[in-house]
Enzyme design. Sequence first.
Site: not given
Ligand code: M6R
Length: 605
Positions: A2, A27, A74, A100-101, A481, A485, A488, A504, A600
């Site tokens: 948000c 965001r 959000w 927000n929250g 990682e 990527k 997502e 396994h 974000k």
């Molecule tokens: O802002 P941060 O690095 O703490 O965020 C953590 C995760 O939400 C963030 O790394 C998320 O996994 C990425 N957007 C993925 O690409």
Amino acid sequence: MCGIVGVVGNENATDILLQGLEKLEYRGYDSAGIFVTKAGEEPALVKSVGRIADLRDKVGESLAGNRGIGHTRWATHGKPLEENAHPHQSETGRLTLVHNGVIENYAELKEEHLAGHHFKGQTDTEVVVHLIGKFVEEDGLDTLAAFRQALGLIKGSYAFALIDQEEPETIYVAKNKSPLLIGLGQGYNMVCSDAMAMIRETNQYMEIHDQELVVVTKDSVSVQDYAGNVLERESYTAELDLSDIGKGTYPYYMLKEIDEQPSVMRKLISTYADDRGAMTVDPAIVKAVQEADRLYIIAAGTSYHAGFASKQFLEELTDTPVELGIASEWGYGMPLLSQKPLFIFLTQSGETADSRQVLVKVNEMGLPSLTITNVPGSTLSREASHTMLLHAGPEISVASTKAYTAQIATMAFLAKAVGDANGNSKAKDFDLVRELSLVAQSIEATLSDKDMIADKVEKLLLTARNAFYIGRGSNYYVAMEASLKLKEISYIQCEGFAAGELKHGTISLIEDGTPVIALISNNSVLASHARGNVAEVVARGAHVLTIVEEGADKAGDDIITRAVHPYLSSISMVIPTQLIAYYASLQRGLDVDKPRNLAKSVTVE
Ligand code: M6R
């Protein structure tokens, strides 16, 4: 997640709010709304599900006002529907609120205080504005007193911006755990959850701390605690450049941010090393690491993976064991700690609620902490004992790329600085400035192969429903990682596996045509074992794409990265995987920068 914007005292309020919300789009959100007022005129409340462009269309040309609040939502409580979009209003419509929250006790508040009230949606926020409204409209308190009374009852995280229709000059704000800033204009003032929202209007900001209430008018800002004591607060200049947050000629921020990585590596060299190659990391931070008997890296998502990618060199160069913690788990279940721990919070945004929850606990325990973040002045930076910055420039795409590689590189400077200070022999032999320069060149070489990579991605993944990344040693962490990527932003179900672990259990999922992407680095033992694991999946019909470091490559390999120091190979090996995710998403016609359901900056736990 948000986002909040607000402005008081500017005739272009509508435009400022809409532009601010557009800057917050990155965001992640699913609906949005604005409320605009002007003394003597009917206020306007406009909401819409979907993009800010849809809200803009709905607002049209003629909505004028000199005060307003806006919000991107959000969804947490209640579906992404117009009735759940903010701003929300009190029973009579006199008060309007954005939030927000998450309010933890909203159901109890509703039951105890708001019998007979009519709610349009299902949000916790609507309960809060009804509660403040009750204190004003039914109990006769003035708005400030009513807001304060409500804040005393509310439990949870919040950043609020509140407008009383009968006080045309004021916006009330308060915060607890969720970010909120005051932006200072010439003859007007603003509120926002992220400086980026207002950077077109001002670079002067004022921080608000948890459990503070602020009364904002066009020419005054009064910061108070909940008891009503007025607090002094200096403003600061945000070091953000409007051009940093534009896409330029790029179709998506993600591609721009991938391309920026060589310059980020060079920027880190110039920041954390002097002309002779000596480390310039803050001596207080070096000392904090030297004094620790164990380093606890706390992070989420991509940042968590960057922690793993840094573990080996941190341990070898600092002679200190390193433990990783998933932020959302550690906030509520801290394991047995060592005698002298140092907590390192790895967070691009510096606002991740899960990580902050752990930092709050760490501070309560009186333990030292270091936040490594891309955002100066962010919550985790302010609340930790020390901060190291990533200097990657704003990262707008939800999928983190340059922040991941900057995190590993920054950790390498930290490890090298501590190792040098301790006289560690491996640190002495590790010429980080030279090695990171080679990494920058390796990244550039991979980036020049974009078309070839796009072509291979189309053949491998265009119609794929699932896929695997496999790797050994540091490539296992790169595989984690890389798979995050890919899933997502392309929505292909993908898992990152330690290549030797497949047999396994997971190898039963491999069938004719299953895409498997193998990461192989220039380490003869691991490379030969990884080749064996590739042979095992090929024998079961997998369609394999290899990403191989120069020196370990063989005829028929698909993508070759230039060889770099083993401590830094996670950086160069991840670049092709970033491009694979980007092209897989693009080729499926998806919104690369704004994947569904994601935000974000994850500011709820
Ligand atoms: O802002 P941060 O690095 O703490 O965020 C953590 C995760 O939400 C963030 O790394 C998320 O996994 C990425 N957007 C993925 O690409």
